[in-house]
Each structure stands twice: as structure tokens, then as C-alpha cells.
Design a protein around this motif. Structure first.
Motif, mmCIF file in Angstrom:
data_model
loop_
_atom_site.group_PDB
_atom_site.id
_atom_site.type_symbol
_atom_site.label_atom_id
_atom_site.label_comp_id
_atom_site.label_asym_id
_atom_site.label_seq_id
_atom_site.Cartn_x
_atom_site.Cartn_y
_atom_site.Cartn_z
ATOM 1 N N GLU A 99 0.825 -1.207 0.000
ATOM 2 C CA GLU A 99 0.000 0.000 0.000
ATOM 3 C C GLU A 99 0.862 1.261 0.000
ATOM 4 O OE1 GLU A 99 -2.492 -3.293 1.075
ATOM 5 O OE2 GLU A 99 -0.556 -2.630 1.833
ATOM 6 N N GLU A 100 1.924 1.258 0.775
ATOM 7 C CA GLU A 100 2.796 2.433 0.791
ATOM 8 C C GLU A 100 3.496 2.618 -0.545
ATOM 9 O OE1 GLU A 100 6.809 4.130 3.038
ATOM 10 O OE2 GLU A 100 5.843 2.281 3.734
ATOM 11 N N GLN A 101 3.953 1.539 -1.171
ATOM 12 C CA GLN A 101 4.633 1.643 -2.460
ATOM 13 C C GLN A 101 3.705 2.193 -3.537
ATOM 14 O OE1 GLN A 101 6.408 -2.216 -3.342
ATOM 15 N NE2 GLN A 101 6.863 -2.544 -1.182
ATOM 16 N N VAL A 102 2.477 1.666 -3.593
ATOM 17 C CA VAL A 102 1.522 2.139 -4.601
ATOM 18 C C VAL A 102 1.117 3.584 -4.315
ATOM 19 C CG1 VAL A 102 -0.743 1.741 -5.623
ATOM 20 C CG2 VAL A 102 0.709 -0.204 -5.027
ATOM 21 N N ALA A 103 0.896 3.909 -3.045
ATOM 22 C CA ALA A 103 0.520 5.282 -2.697
ATOM 23 C C ALA A 103 1.635 6.260 -3.069
ATOM 24 C CB ALA A 103 0.203 5.369 -1.204
ATOM 25 N N MET A 104 2.872 5.850 -2.890
ATOM 26 C CA MET A 104 3.999 6.707 -3.250
ATOM 27 C C MET A 104 3.999 6.980 -4.756
ATOM 28 S SD MET A 104 7.952 6.025 -2.119
ATOM 29 C CE MET A 104 7.362 5.238 -0.610
ATOM 30 N N PHE A 105 3.753 5.941 -5.552
ATOM 31 C CA PHE A 105 3.715 6.095 -7.006
ATOM 32 C C PHE A 105 2.556 6.998 -7.428
ATOM 33 C CE2 PHE A 105 2.009 4.762 -11.096
ATOM 34 C CZ PHE A 105 3.118 4.833 -11.913
ATOM 35 N N LEU A 106 1.373 6.763 -6.864
ATOM 36 C CA LEU A 106 0.201 7.556 -7.236
ATOM 37 C C LEU A 106 0.373 9.020 -6.848
ATOM 38 C CD1 LEU A 106 -2.679 5.103 -6.256
ATOM 39 C CD2 LEU A 106 -1.829 5.614 -8.542
ATOM 40 N N GLY A 110 0.159 11.729 -9.654
ATOM 41 C CA GLY A 110 -1.030 12.550 -9.477
ATOM 42 C C GLY A 110 -0.741 14.017 -9.305
ATOM 43 N N HIS A 111 0.459 14.355 -8.769
ATOM 44 C CA HIS A 111 0.782 15.754 -8.483
ATOM 45 C C HIS A 111 2.103 16.185 -9.116
ATOM 46 C CE1 HIS A 111 -2.492 15.884 -5.503
ATOM 47 N NE2 HIS A 111 -2.103 14.670 -5.168
ATOM 48 N N ASN A 112 2.712 15.294 -9.921
ATOM 49 C CA ASN A 112 3.980 15.617 -10.589
ATOM 50 C C ASN A 112 5.031 16.071 -9.574
ATOM 51 O OD1 ASN A 112 5.726 15.866 -12.789
ATOM 52 N ND2 ASN A 112 5.182 17.994 -13.130
ATOM 53 N N GLN A 113 5.222 15.266 -8.546
ATOM 54 C CA GLN A 113 6.166 15.589 -7.481
ATOM 55 C C GLN A 113 7.543 15.007 -7.784
ATOM 56 O OE1 GLN A 113 5.722 17.524 -4.999
ATOM 57 N NE2 GLN A 113 3.508 17.723 -4.781
ATOM 58 N N ARG A 114 8.563 15.722 -7.392
ATOM 59 C CA ARG A 114 9.922 15.199 -7.477
ATOM 60 C C ARG A 114 10.148 14.159 -6.378
ATOM 61 N NH1 ARG A 114 13.903 18.162 -10.312
ATOM 62 N NH2 ARG A 114 13.130 20.076 -11.275
ATOM 63 N N PHE A 115 11.110 13.295 -6.608
ATOM 64 C CA PHE A 115 11.432 12.268 -5.614
ATOM 65 C C PHE A 115 11.937 12.891 -4.324
ATOM 66 C CE2 PHE A 115 12.325 8.889 -9.089
ATOM 67 C CZ PHE A 115 10.964 8.732 -9.254
ATOM 68 N N ARG A 116 12.602 14.010 -4.418
ATOM 69 C CA ARG A 116 13.135 14.641 -3.201
ATOM 70 C C ARG A 116 12.014 15.230 -2.351
ATOM 71 N NH1 ARG A 116 18.408 14.596 -2.917
ATOM 72 N NH2 ARG A 116 19.633 14.278 -4.798
ATOM 73 N N VAL A 117 10.929 15.634 -2.981
ATOM 74 C CA VAL A 117 9.777 16.099 -2.207
ATOM 75 C C VAL A 117 9.115 14.918 -1.511
ATOM 76 C CG1 VAL A 117 7.537 17.247 -2.363
ATOM 77 C CG2 VAL A 117 9.449 18.043 -3.765
ATOM 78 N N TRP A 122 7.543 11.604 3.018
ATOM 79 C CA TRP A 122 7.299 10.190 3.324
ATOM 80 C C TRP A 122 8.418 9.583 4.163
ATOM 81 C CZ3 TRP A 122 3.191 7.171 0.991
ATOM 82 C CH2 TRP A 122 2.306 7.945 0.220
ATOM 83 N N ARG A 123 9.457 10.346 4.428
ATOM 84 C CA ARG A 123 10.568 9.892 5.271
ATOM 85 C C ARG A 123 11.234 8.651 4.686
ATOM 86 N NH1 ARG A 123 11.505 14.204 7.882
ATOM 87 N NH2 ARG A 123 12.555 13.081 9.572
ATOM 88 N N ALA A 606 20.523 5.497 11.962
ATOM 89 C CA ALA A 606 20.028 5.612 10.590
ATOM 90 C C ALA A 606 20.882 6.589 9.816
ATOM 91 C CB ALA A 606 18.568 6.086 10.594
ATOM 92 N N GLY A 607 20.974 6.350 8.496
ATOM 93 C CA GLY A 607 21.722 7.252 7.653
ATOM 94 C C GLY A 607 21.015 8.579 7.524
ATOM 95 N N PRO A 608 21.682 9.588 7.001
ATOM 96 C CA PRO A 608 21.045 10.890 6.818
ATOM 97 C C PRO A 608 19.898 10.798 5.837
ATOM 98 C CG PRO A 608 23.189 10.811 5.738
ATOM 99 C CD PRO A 608 23.086 9.579 6.561
ATOM 100 N N LEU A 609 18.874 11.633 6.052
ATOM 101 C CA LEU A 609 17.671 11.544 5.233
ATOM 102 C C LEU A 609 17.948 11.893 3.786
ATOM 103 C CD1 LEU A 609 15.095 13.184 7.645
ATOM 104 C CD2 LEU A 609 15.476 10.749 7.212
#
Length: 707
Positions: A99-106, A110-117, A122-123, A606-609
């Protein structure tokens, strides 16, 4: 203590030594102080809690929030996740659910977001977001065959239940049209992606049924490609567009009338907004066009719903162009999946839909008949302005000229009349100063004049003139002036432009012929060569190609300089029947990601975000002294292993059993007793086997008596 017992004790002591050395080494590493202070981060549990709260607000809250964030309701979202999980196209990992993987893709599409956003909200690391994006894109593509289906051969309910369309359109199965979608490409490719829009686009062809579902999609053609070219490509593909027997699609005036495709009447009112108010149809052709337009508007509604739902295809994306093409197909698959669960507020209602209005880019949607002749629009505008000015002046000759100028876009749709219409438009554009001036006659170009024009354009390009948006009017006028000086004939910039278009069409033919199966290219003579049998068969089927085969191509070098980078080739085209990648695209980084997440889950910092995960080599935690200790321990372990191997009890002689147990004159108990004695003494057993037969019995008796 026997030899076997000694060996067992030796092994125990060696194992204890190795275990002690390992314990000492691990304790040394645990207590060792770092060479510099380490940066500490928040524990993973807090990040997980924040992420889970964010996901709960998105798809565990209500349908309104789910549609706003994921562009679909909760029911189709969870069913899609369960389907992908059940097909094993996606799987839950230790730290991320399907569910998280699909929601991330959608959320990205859906909003043309960059991966860094996405990484910030989404942490998740950018590498994790990118990998899950590719995985979900591939998984959605694997559903293509069951979601994008061929149209039904039965009469659609929309037509059957309406007297406006039935029985006139009872064999219609859908509508076909093209749409321009933003494309981000390198600068050297932009000229081919600029067509009627002022920005780079890809031209997408789609077939839609009357339920607004896509039945076929062909994406990836450059924006300068014509709709008719893309349709021909779709029909020629093995898994391309197929029209059911006896059925047809509705198309606009940009397509030719042919079996399976029904366009409207040309030169007649067509669009719905032209029949508004009291502007009722006045003849059978206008009535047909009105019914045709009101039914074909379905494909425009489908495009509108697609772009309103997935903003990534209505804005400049941030992905390579190959991925942009795949995203268009994936969005069409998701569009059909959502409609399979009922329409939502994103689908525009037919009663409120305003076709042919201004789209989201602020560019008016032009008539497709004008789209078919968009190359001449700029030149024809001057002719139309001149004609309108003449009409207001009241001159009869000027009014006649204005009628000719206004008729040019419709006349351009017919290939036979295209050249004459362009020449007439050129005459009007050049002579708009006088109201009664007659149109200029068609220009007759000789081979020498054509070569001169092409050389002049090459000289302009060599001086740094950019041609990604075509030659400007000032450049066309410069070449026209040079032609006047060279030939003494009166030539306008419009005539030069029209002649250049003919050479562009010739270049397109050359490129297609070079791709023929069995065709060879001669770099020295600039010639496409075919074997005699192949040449005769091809020329018999295509007589016009004879001038370009097995003979040097005239002005090839000049055409390559002028048109080489601005030609639509369809290199990146993909149909809705093709897979959207392969598992190997994201398999390489999977193992590294699991290791990083496992370390984080076991309490490690944890590594840096902002880091991108397992592709970077980590800094070594061992000092030089630790490395020396490790090397010494390795040597000690090897020595212990060699000592154990050397003390291993070897097997007895293979013939010892036969030499004793078949000895006559002794009982079985006596023979077995002697055999056990020799098993414990390898040297005695070997010597006993090698003794002569006359001494064996004596030796065995001595062994028996000694025991």
C-alpha cells in the motif's frame, strides 16, 4: 586414552581457541572508540510512526482525502494493491508495505512531485522512492492486457438508446484522436518535439469507447508528427490498433476517410460551439457534422479526465523521456481501472463539458483541419488579414481575394490542392498592400534553383541560426532575396518556405527507405542500394521510390544538415500492448536496500535523510591495528585446521578384511578378534596383508595366542 579420544580432545581445544579469539576480537571492536565523533540521528521508530500517521491520513481516512492525494477512492486503491500482491507483482518488505509503495507512485504521478519532495514528506530515501517507483510502474504495466481491452462488437448503449445516433452510428465502436502531452527532452532533440505548440510535446494517439475507457494507446511520437502518420504506425504494428470487421471509429478532419475511420465533412461547420444559440444546422451535412461532433466529444472528455487526474502528463515531468512515455501508458491503465469502479468527481460530466475551449496551458485548441495544415498557418494569417481589410474597403476584387484567403485551410486538407493553395496564400500575403491585386502564379523550381536554396539554408545554419523552432520569416526573406538575385525571378519568402516543405517530405521518404529490410547505404555516393530482385519488386509496388533507390540522392548532404535533427522518427514509441520495463531494471539495488534497512531496524544509527542508500561505499570501521589482528587470527585458524587434518586417522588397508575373515582353521570369534586388533594398529594390519600366504596362518595364530 586411545588415539581417537586424543584426536577428539584436540578438536575441542582447537574450537575453544578459535571461539575465544573471535570473542576477543569482537569485544575489541565494540569497546573501540571512534576516530571522530559520529553524527547521531533520530531513531527509526519515530520516523516509522510519523510515516504511518501520514499514510493513515491519506488512505485510511475518507474518500475525499484519498482522491485528493492519490487521485482515486479507497475501494479501487485497496483492490489494486491486493491484486498486485496476489499476482506477486509487488511484495511487502520488512519496512514498506505494498500500500505504501503504490501510494507513493500515485502521489508522484497525481501531483507531478519530485522524488526529493516525496523523500521529505514520506521519510524515505531518494533511492528507496526511485526503486519503488520503478517497481510499481512495471507492475501496473503487467495489467495492461486485462484493463486496456479491444472494443466490443455490440452496439454501445449510448448509441442504441438514443434516436439521435441510432441507427446511423450503430456500427461505431469508439472515437480516435491525438493529444499533445508535455515532454522534457535534451536541447538537440527539441526541434522534432515542437509542432503546433510553443513547447516540446509528445503526440499521443488513443482510441476510446463510449464509456470513456481507452481501448488502445500509442505514445512517444514527437510533437511534430502528424496524426495521420501516427495512425498509420498504429495500424502497421503487429500488436497495434485493429478495427473489428464491419465497424468504424469516429475521427476528426485531420484523418483521411478510409474503411474503418469516419471523419466529418470538410468545409462545413463541425464543432459544438459553432451550433450554439439559434445556429441550427441548415443542411444535411451540417446535421451530420453536429451528430458526429456530439458523439466524438467522448475522446476529448477522456483526455480531459486523464490530464485532470494525473498532473504529471499535463506539466513538464522530471523523468527521462523513455519513462515519460511509459508513464502515459501507466496513467491510461489506471484511468481504466478507476472507471471500472464507477466514475468520480474527476470525470467531467457530458452536460458541463466545454469542448474546444482553452486548455490548461493557455493555448486555444485549434480545429484539427487547421492542425493538418499547421505548417502554413503563420503565412496564411497575413493573407487572411489582407483579405479582411479588402472586404471592409468594399472592393469586389478584394472581396474575391478575401474569399480565396479564407478558404485556404480547408483546401490545404486535400493533398492535390495543397501546393496551389499555398501558392495562392503566398500571393495574397505578398500583395496585401493593394486591394485589387491578383494572386501570384505558382512558382516553377528548377534543380539548380532548389540546390541554391538548400545551400543558402545550410549557410544560415553554419552562422549559428537555431532551427529548433523552424526558420523565421526574416530568414525566409533573406533566402528569397538571394534567389531573386540569382535567377532574376520574383520569389517571396512564402514560396521559399513551401518549397522547403517539399524537400522535408523528400527527406522523410529517404529516412524510411533507409530502414527497409535488406537495404544498404553507400556513404561515398549517398545512395540506398537494393538487390535487383528486391528493387524490382519494391518499385513495382511503389513506383515513386524509384528516384531514390540505386542512384545517388540529390542534395542529400544539404537535407541532412537542414532536417537531420528536426525529423519525427518515432524512435521511442510504445503501444499499450508493450510491457513497461522488466524486473531487471530494479533488481540490482534491492539487496543493498535490504541490508541498510535491516541495520536501521536493529537499532543502528540511521543514515542521513538526504542519502540515497546502498549505492555509496560506506566508510570502514576498522583501524589498521584491527586489520592486523584479523590477519593474525586468520593465520592461527589456518594452522589449527592444518594440524587437525594431519592428525586424522586414515582408513585401514582395503584388503585386510578378506585376508583375515576367509582364513581356514579358525572360528568366526577368533577371526573377528584378530580383525579388531589389527584395526587399531594400522601398521600391523598393512604388514599382515603383505605377508605371504604360508606365513598368514602362523601370524594369525600368534595374534590369537597373544590376546
Amino acid at each position: 586414552m586411545g588415539l581417537e579420544d586424543k584426536r577428539r580432545m584436540f578438536i575441542i581445544h582447537a574450537a575453544a581457541l578459535v571461539a575465544g579469539m573471535y570473542a576477543f576480537f569482537l569485544n575489541r571492536l565494540r569497546l573501540a572508540k571512534p576516530s571522530r565523533p559520529q553524527i547521531s540521528y533520530a531513531p527509526m521508530s519515530a520516523m516509522d510512526e510519523e510515516r504511518q500517521k501520514n499514510l493513515d491520513r491519506i488512505y485510511n481516512c475518507n474518500d475525499v482525502e484519498c482522491v485528493n492525494m492519490l487521485r482515486m477512492r479507497r475501494a479501487p486503491f485497496f483492490r489494486l494493491c491486493n491484486l498486485l500482491r496476489g499476482r506477486e507483482l509487488l511484495r511487502d518488505t520488512i519496512h514498506s508495505s505494498v500500500e505504501e509503495q503504490v501510494a507513493m507512485f500515485l502521489h508522484v504521478v497525481g501531483h507531478n512531485q519530485r522524488f526529493r519532495v516525496i523523500h521529505q514528506s514520506w521519510r524515505r530515501s531518494v533511492e528507496t522512492v526511485s526503486r519503488h517507483f520503478k517497481e510499481v510502474l512495471y507492475a501496473i504495466g503487467e495489467l495492461r492486457h486485462e484493463i486496456i481491452k479491444a472494443p466490443s462488437t455490440e452496439t454501445p448503449l449510448k448509441i442504441r438508446n438514443s434516436s439521435r445516433w441510432y441507427p446511423y452510428f450503430k456500427d461505431c465502436v469508439g472515437a480516435i484522436d491525438g493529444t499533445h502531452i508535455y515532454a522534457r527532452v535534451p536541447a538537440k532533440m527539441q526541434s522534432a518535439f515542437r509542432g503546433r505548440k510553443h513547447y516540446t510535446t509528445q503526440n499521443v494517439l488513443a482510441a476510446v469507447d463510449f464509456d470513456l475507457k481507452f481501448t488502445y494507446v500509442l505514445a512517444g511520437w514527437e510533437g511534430s508528427a502528424h496524426d495521420a502518420t501516427i495512425l498509420a504506425d498504429a495500424l502497421e504494428r503487429e500488436d497495434g490498433l485493429r478495427v473489428p470487421e464491419g465497424k468504424f471509429y469516429l475521427v476528426d478532419a485531420g484523418y483521411a476517410c478510409r474503411p474503418g475511420f469516419l471523419p466529418p465533412y470538410r468545409g462545413t461547420r463541425y464543432h459544438l460551439n459553432e451550433f450554439g444559440g439559434r445556429n441550427y444546422p441548415t443542411n444535411p451535412r451540417e446535421l451530420f457534422n453536429l451528430r458526429h461532433s456530439s458523439l466524438r466529444v467522448t475522446v476529448e472528455r477522456a483526455f480531459g479526465a486523464l490530464k485532470n487526474r494525473f498532473r504529471i502528463i499535463d506539466n513538464k515531468p522530471f523523468h527521462p523521456f523513455k519513462t515519460q512515455v511509459k508513464l502515459v501508458l501507466a496513467c491510461c491503465i489506471l484511468h481504466n481501472w478507476i472507471l471500472g469502479h464507477g466514475p468520480d468527481e474527476v470525470i467531467p460530466l457530458e452536460s458541463t463539458w466545454e469542448p474546444n475551449s482553452v486548455n490548461g496551458h493557455g493555448v486555444p485548441v485549434d480545429d484539427n483541419a487547421a492542425w493538418a495544415s499547421f505548417d502554413l498557418l503563420e503565412e496564411l494569417e497575413a493573407a487572411e488579414v489582407a483579405a479582411q481589410a479588402a472586404i471592409h474597403a468594399g472592393g469586389q476584387a478584394a472581396a474575391a481575394a478575401g474569399g480565396q484567403g479564407a478558404a485556404q485551410p480547408a483546401a490545404q486538407a486535400a493533398p492535390e490542392a495543397g501546393a496551389q493553395a499555398a501558392a495562392a496564400a503566398g500571393g495574397l500575403a505578398a500583395g496585401h498592400g493593394g486591394a485589387g491585386q491578383q494572386p501570384r502564379a505558382a512558382m516553377r523550381w528548377t534543380n539548380v534553383m532548389s540546390a541554391f536554396v538548400l545551400r543558402r539554408f545550410c549557410e544560415l545554419i553554419s552562422t549559428g541560426v537555431r532551427t529548433d523552432k523552424g526558420f523565421k520569416e526574416v530568414h525566409l526573406n533573406q533566402v528569397a532575396k538571394s534567389v531573386v538575385e540569382f535567377s532574376g525571378l520574383e520569389v517571396t519568402g512564402t514560396q521559399v518556405y513551401n518549397h522547403l516543405r517539399k524537400w522535408r517530405q523528400r527527406w522523410v521518404r529517404v529516412i524510411k527507405l533507409r530502414e527497409l529490410s535488406g537495404a544498404l547505404w553507400d556513404d561515398d555516393n549517398f545512395m540506398i542500394t537494393l538487390e535487383d530482385d528486391h528493387y524490382k519488386g519494391h518499385v513495382q509496388a511503389h513506383p515513386k521510390d524509384a528516384e531514390l533507390l540505386n542512384k545517388p540522392i540529390e542534395n542529400y548532404q544539404q537535407m541532412e544538415v537542414i532536417f537531420g535533427n528536426g525529423l519525427a522518427t518515432g524512435k521511442y514509441v510504445m503501444g499499450s500492448s508493450e510491457p513497461l520495463g522488466s524486473p531487471s531494471d530494479f533488481a540490482d539495488s534491492e539487496n543493498d536496500h535490504i541490508k541498510l534497512d535491516d541495520m536501521a531496524g536493529k537499532g543502528q544509527p540511521a543514515g542521513p535523510l538526504g542519502s540515497e542508500g546502498g549505492n555509496k561505499r560506506k566508510r570502514s570501521m576498522l583501524s589498521e591495528g584491527d586489520i592486523l589482528v584479523m590477519q593474525g587470527m586468520t593465520e592461527a585458524v589456518n594452522n589449527v585446521a592444518n594440524a587437525i587434518i594431519q592428525t586424522k586417522v586414515e582408513d585401514v588397508h582395503p584388503d585386510l578384511y578378506d585376508a583375515i575373515m576367509f582364513m581356514p582353521g579358525f572360528t568366526d570369534e577368533e577371526l573377528m578378534s584378530a580383525y579388531e586388533h589389527l584395526l587399531g594398529n594400522k601398521a600391523h594390519g598393512t604388514a599382515f596383508v603383505k605377508m605371504n600366504d604360508s606365513f598368514l596362518a602362523t601370524r594369525l595364530m600368534v595374534l590369537h595366542l597373544s590376546r
